[in-house]
Design a protein around this motif. Structure first.
Motif, PDB file in Angstrom:
ATOM      1  N   MET A 133      36.689  43.710  46.003  1.00  0.00           N
ATOM      2  CA  MET A 133      35.392  44.031  45.787  1.00  0.00           C
ATOM      3  C   MET A 133      35.013  43.004  44.570  1.00  0.00           C
ATOM      4  O   MET A 133      35.856  42.636  43.941  1.00  0.00           O
ATOM      5  N   GLU A 166      30.647  52.719  45.523  1.00  0.00           N
ATOM      6  CA  GLU A 166      30.267  51.256  45.953  1.00  0.00           C
ATOM      7  C   GLU A 166      31.272  50.156  45.243  1.00  0.00           C
ATOM      8  O   GLU A 166      31.463  49.141  45.774  1.00  0.00           O
ATOM      9  N   ASN A 167      31.523  50.666  43.956  1.00  0.00           N
ATOM     10  CA  ASN A 167      32.482  49.660  43.220  1.00  0.00           C
ATOM     11  C   ASN A 167      33.437  50.349  42.332  1.00  0.00           C
ATOM     12  O   ASN A 167      33.292  51.705  42.173  1.00  0.00           O
ATOM     13  N   GLU A 225      31.882  52.837  39.499  1.00  0.00           N
ATOM     14  CA  GLU A 225      31.211  54.163  40.117  1.00  0.00           C
ATOM     15  C   GLU A 225      32.316  54.914  40.310  1.00  0.00           C
ATOM     16  O   GLU A 225      32.330  56.023  40.237  1.00  0.00           O
ATOM     17  N   ASP A 257      37.722  44.436  40.468  1.00  0.00           N
ATOM     18  CA  ASP A 257      38.327  44.492  41.834  1.00  0.00           C
ATOM     19  C   ASP A 257      39.499  45.807  42.060  1.00  0.00           C
ATOM     20  O   ASP A 257      39.542  46.661  40.869  1.00  0.00           O
ATOM     21  N   ASP A 271      39.412  50.072  48.066  1.00  0.00           N
ATOM     22  CA  ASP A 271      39.725  48.650  48.522  1.00  0.00           C
ATOM     23  C   ASP A 271      40.220  47.448  47.639  1.00  0.00           C
ATOM     24  O   ASP A 271      39.552  47.743  46.373  1.00  0.00           O
ATOM     25  N   ARG A 327      32.194  52.491  54.416  1.00  0.00           N
ATOM     26  CA  ARG A 327      32.431  53.584  53.610  1.00  0.00           C
ATOM     27  C   ARG A 327      31.777  54.708  54.246  1.00  0.00           C
ATOM     28  O   ARG A 327      32.208  55.748  54.324  1.00  0.00           O
ATOM     29  N   ASP A 374      34.498  51.398  48.287  1.00  0.00           N
ATOM     30  CA  ASP A 374      34.437  49.974  49.119  1.00  0.00           C
ATOM     31  C   ASP A 374      33.390  49.464  49.258  1.00  0.00           C
ATOM     32  O   ASP A 374      32.155  50.449  48.945  1.00  0.00           O
ATOM     33  N   ASP A 375      33.018  48.367  49.000  1.00  0.00           N
ATOM     34  CA  ASP A 375      31.855  47.749  48.679  1.00  0.00           C
ATOM     35  C   ASP A 375      31.055  47.675  50.007  1.00  0.00           C
ATOM     36  O   ASP A 375      29.973  47.371  50.008  1.00  0.00           O
ATOM     37  N   GLU A 376      31.580  47.720  50.963  1.00  0.00           N
ATOM     38  CA  GLU A 376      31.195  47.514  52.398  1.00  0.00           C
ATOM     39  C   GLU A 376      30.443  48.913  52.718  1.00  0.00           C
ATOM     40  O   GLU A 376      30.994  49.811  53.201  1.00  0.00           O
ATOM     41  N   GLN A 377      29.353  48.875  52.756  1.00  0.00           N
ATOM     42  CA  GLN A 377      28.567  50.296  53.099  1.00  0.00           C
ATOM     43  C   GLN A 377      28.800  50.898  54.192  1.00  0.00           C
ATOM     44  O   GLN A 377      29.002  52.094  54.402  1.00  0.00           O
TER      45      GLN A 377
END
Lengths: 853, 140
Positions: free
Chosen positions: B57, B34-35, B38, B61, B54, B16, B10-13
């Motif tokens: 992203m 994070e993406n 990764e 995506d 998620d 996550r 998930d890109d929302e730290q």
């Protein structure tokens, strides 16, 4: 006939000639199929539940948002997709066309849900004098109406121009809107603080967007023209005129900003403020509540030369709280009209006959009586002005064809200018009893603790008091509270979606908050002096706005008089979307699994697909024991005090841990399969009396049948088909009994999850002629029906089912089946004897009763 | 419960890290990405059992990432997660072999239950493969 044949063929087709499986392969095949079956049932549950929820919100009359529609629809689609995948796996790819049908339906639904409203391109600015009904899509509701009423004789409107929807799209581009929508979607709908914060950020961002130079230049050109026709440096009222608010019964009153006293220099800033007010907290809460997406509304902006007002007010061509009475209602105050609509000022009230010469039938001079002012009371309007207002209101009603709500000003020279006219919003129909006079309430011995004020929205409601003091922050109002306010400011509108009723110490029925209360069908009692002091937070009260009374406690006797709340979403874009989408989701066309139309190609909705998948999954699961040939070595013979010959195959965990896995035999004590044990109790409840005595004619018939159908001859049948097999796991059992001429199968899954549990019984055949076989099948059917089985009977084939019942209920049904398959053996032979049916039926029912007691 | 490895993508730290912390507390072994890129690195590097992914992203995506994960490690079960669902992404994910689909905001209990279910499916599949293999070799 064709149907019957298909039915029989499907039920009793011979097993496919697949190579026998090893015990491990058989177990694995069972486990796989069972896992898919369970997954399918779970998905079925989820899909049906989401469908029910979607229908519930649709019919509730309460408000719902696009986000809910989207998430429920996605849940339904995902689960229906899972059902199809599971069914395909269970059936080895049969019913593959379901994928195509699903694709088609989901595409249609997606199109409906993601559909954007269409807008047409036009000029950026239009002079008000040129605007009319035809320009609605460019100038918005309010300005189109204002332009239109110039055509009404004697009607004067302010000079001005409209900045159109095309201009707004030029200023606030699709990219800006996408970013705003993204931020709004992330919000928790119940988080008012978060909403306020986000709205403030969005407003700031909009104010920071540079004005396109071409639009700015055009704006100044039009302002200069207004200066020429009025006076240099003239002041403008800059007002919102939103587009897309045209649905019936929706007022959007006071949601967007109006900025007064704007000159040429302040024009651009004022314009941006109005555009930004589309994303004000009130407007957002209101749209959510009423079923509008943000993209359904577009802002147009009217720039009108200000009237130097002596008196202003609002006139309704019919009294909104008493539609039946033939009066025009006028609320007036000195100065500009703002104080009327924002509820901060008390107004004078006049009720005027709709008939010429428009006599004043009621007058209430309230100005100067409020605690904010100590001036003495004096009428704000002359009789001549009152008559003029009544005439104008009726003329506008005649022009538009419905009762009007008109905003106006008289200037210092006595000239009347109409600032706005729109269709009137009618309060919900009242129950006659609500209007009971105060004296009749004394019958209960309970007097109201507060009485008086102005009924701003009719109705009766009960809740706990929540006093709202500071205007600085949006308080966390509990659901169903009675809001008590000092002033009914439009700023409080977002709170109405949580409130049961509203009480205010000032204000009138003409204010924005009153309008919004009526729309939400929330009782509102305004100008009720002393409410803030007398009512304490947390106290339960009942508000009867119609009778202008407040009672302590919850008065059930009053609440029962309440009228039904109206559908708050009626006619809104979001409701239209859900209406259309539901057409592809909930209708059920596939009702009867035995009908020739029960085919995948007849699935038109997602509900049809779930119904079809469910039915076929049961079929595929029930066929497990028939479809798979297994290595005889896998079966263990049941030994002990048992009648006849029974063999057991363990599919998963049907044997007690520690039972001899390698042995050739198994004892009943070593079996832990819940359904098998229940069946076994039925089989061993009473000893079998042996075959009934057969007459010579009956025996001849057996010989005849054997000649015609060699596969039924016991001598020809394979060893496998003459044995009785249990396939078992802890919760599952499939028993097939194929002895010579008849075939019976019991299958059951017993689980704590009701939706997974079922018992099925199939029975067919016999050695006698068709008539006698059919009689026996009917005898069994009648007995099973008395025990709540769902029974289908075609000639001598019987299918009986119970499902979704508690474990104990199903175990008793299995006992009954166990009893019947043993005791109905060879009974067909005697079914032509007199009273045989009655005799056996009575015996069976007596035995079963004894067994179950 | 046998501990198993979960990858949270998930890109929302904030989301996550919070999710990892909570799930670790409940006995799962969680890793974060994070993406999409990764996530793929982690999947190649570690033995991941279940991925929580998620949909929305930046860059690669969720749908693209899912496709890649299934290509590299078809046995990994993937639970898709999204804030504001478009109807299409839900189905697309299922079509590409996602185990299930959850919507934000998500509570901890249903999330754990879903991850357990996904892992159970993976374990069952492995067991049934093993049992057939053993059975066949025993017959020889």
């Amino acid at each position: 006939m064709q149907r019957m044949l298909t039915f029989i063929k499907e039920l009793f087709s011979p097993p496919p000639s697949a190579p026998p499986m090893t015990p491990a392969e058989l177990k694995d095949a069972f486990r796989k199929r069972y896992r898919n079956f369970r997954a399918l049932l779970t998905a079925n549950n989820n899909a049906l539940q989401a469908m029910a929820e979607l229908e519930k919100i649709y019919y509730s009359g309460e408000s719902y948002r696009m986000a809910v529609i989207r998430s429920k629809t996605t849940t339904i689609l995902v689960n229906v997709y899972k059902m199809i995948s599971s069914l395909l796996e269970m059936s080895g790819g049969r019913y593959k066309d379901l994928e195509v049908i699903f694709e088609k339906i989901s595409h249609e639904i997606e199109k409906i849900i993601e559909k954007k409203p269409s807008f047409s391109q036009g000029p950026f600015i239009l002079p008000l004098a040129e605007v009319g009904e035809k320009d609605r899509a460019q100038v918005g509701e309010k300005m189109a109406n204002l332009g239109e009423i110039v055509r009404v004789p004697g009607c004067v409107v302010p000079q001005g121009f409209v900045i159109t929807a095309s201009a707004t799209r030029h200023f606030l581009t699709a990219d800006h809107i996408a970013e705003i929508n993204r931020r709004l979607q992330l919000l928790d709908p119940d988080d008012l603080d978060g909403l306020l914060r986000t709205c403030a950020e969005i407003r700031k961002d909009i104010l920071d967007i540079p004005m396109p130079p071409d639009l700015e230049e055009l704006l100044h050109v039009h302002y200069a023209r207004l200066e020429m026709v009025s006076r240099p440096g003239c002041w403008l009222a800059v007002r919102s005129s939103a587009l897309g608010e045209d649905a019936a019964g929706v007022s959007f009153a006071g949601l967007y900003r109006t900025i007064l006293n704007v000159d040429g220099d302040g024009l651009v800033a004022a314009y941006k403020e109005i555009i930004a007010s589309k994303y004000g907290a009130r407007a957002i809460a209101y749209r959510r509540k009423r079923g509008y997406r943000h993209e359904d509304i577009e802002m147009c902006v009217g720039c009108l030369v200000m009237v130097d007002a002596l008196t202003s007010g609002v006139t309704y061509s019919r009294d909104p709280s008493e539609e039946e009475s033939e009066v025009v209602r006028i609320n007036a105050l000195s100065g500009i009209a703002k104080g009327v609509v924002d509820g901060t000022r008390t107004t004078d009230l006049y009720l005027v006959s709709r008939e010429t010469p428009h006599a004043v039938v009621y007058r209430e001079i309230r100005q100067g009586q409020g605690k904010a002012s100590d001036q003495c009371a004096d009428s704000s309007l002359t009789y001549g002005q009152i008559r003029k207002l009544a005439e104008m209101a009726l003329r506008l009603e005649g022009h538009f064809g419905k009762p009007q709500d008109m905003e106006w000003s008289f200037d210092h020279q006595g000239a009347l200018t109409i600032l706005q006219s729109r269709p009137m919003l009618i309060s919900q129909p009242q129950n006659a009893q609500e209007e009971a006079a105060p004296s009749s309430r004394a019958e209960n011995g309970e007097q109201p603790i507060l009485f008086g004020g102005i009924c701003a929205s009719t109705g009766i409601a009960c809740g706990t008091v929540f006093r709202v003091n500071a205007a600085s922050e949006m308080p966390d109002v509990p659901m169903g509270a009675v809001l008590v306010l000092e002033h009914p400011l439009p700023e409080w509108a977002p709170l109405l979606s949580r409130a049961a009723a509203v009480i205010a110490e000032s204000g009138s029925e003409a204010g924005h908050l009153a309008t919004v209360s009526r729309e939400f069908a929330i009782p509102a009692l305004f100008s009720l002096a002393g409410a803030m002091d007398l009512l304490a937070d947390g106290e339960t009260i009942t508000v009867n706005a119609s009778a202008r009374s407040v009672y302590l406690g919850c008065r059930q006797d009053l609440l029962t008089q309440r009228a039904v709340r109206k559908d708050i979403m009626a006619g809104s874009p979001v409701q239209r979307i859900l209406t259309e989408a539901l057409q592809y989701i909930t209708p059920l066309n596939l009702n009867d699994p035995n009908a020739p139309q029960f085919k995948s190609s007849w699935c038109e909705t997602l509900h049809d697909i779930t119904r079809f998948c469910h039915e076929k999954s049961v079929y595929e699961m029930f066929n497990f024991g028939r479809e798979y040939k297994f290595d005889q070595g896998a079966a263990k013979r049941l030994v002990g005090e048992v009648p006849l010959e029974w063999w057991v195959v363990d599919l998963a965990d049907g044997f007690r841990a520690g039972a001899d896995a390698q042995g050739q035999t198994i004892r009943i004590e070593d079996i832990v399969s819940v359904p098998m044990l229940a069946i076994w109790q039925g089989i061993s409840a009473f000893p079998w009396e042996g075959p009934p005595r057969v007459s010579v004619r009956g025996f001849g018939s057996i010989i005849f049948q054997s000649t015609m159908r060699p596969e039924l001859d016991p001598a020809v049948a394979s060893a496998l088909t003459t044995r009785n097999y249990f396939l078992v796991s802890k919760n599952f059992c499939n028993l097939s009994v194929r002895l010579g001429y008849h075939y019976a199968m019991i299958e059951a899954y017993i689980s704590d999850l009701l939706t997974e549990s079922y018992v099925t019984f199939r029975f067919k055949g016999g050695a006698a002629d068709m008539k006698r076989k059919a009689v026996r099948a009917r005898l069994l059917a009648e007995i099973l029906q008395t025990f709540e089985f769902r029974v289908e009977l075609r000639s001598d084939s019987l299918l009986a089912r119970v499902k979704k019942r508690p474990t104990e209920f199903l175990e008793r049904r299995l006992k009954i089946l166990g009893y019947l398959i043993l005791h109905a053996r060879q009974l067909d032979m005697v079914m032509n004897m007199p009273n045989a049916v009655e005799r056996y039926k009575e015996k069976f029912l007596t035995d079963i009763e004894k067994m179950l007691s | 419960m046998e501990p198993f490895n979960v990858l949270i993508v998930d890109d929302e730290q904030e989301f996550r890290e919070m999710t990892i912390k909570r799930l670790n507390k409940r006995g799962l072994r969680c890793f974060g990405a994070e993406n999409g890129m990764e996530a793929l690195e982690q999947v190649e590097k570690r033995e991941i059992d279940v991925v929580l992914l998620d949909v929305k992203m930046p860059g690669m995506d969720g749908i693209m990432t899912l496709r890649e994960i299934k290509r590299i490690q078809p046995e990994i079960e993937v639970v898709m997660l999204t804030g504001h669902a478009s109807v299409e992404s839900g189905i697309e994910g299922m079509r590409l072999g996602a185990f299930d689909y959850l919507m934000k905001p998500i509570e901890l209990e249903p999330l754990i239950e879903k991850l357990l279910e996904a892992n159970e499916k993976k374990v069952l599949r492995r067991q049934s493969m093993d049992s057939i293999r053993n059975d066949n070799s025993g017959a020889l």
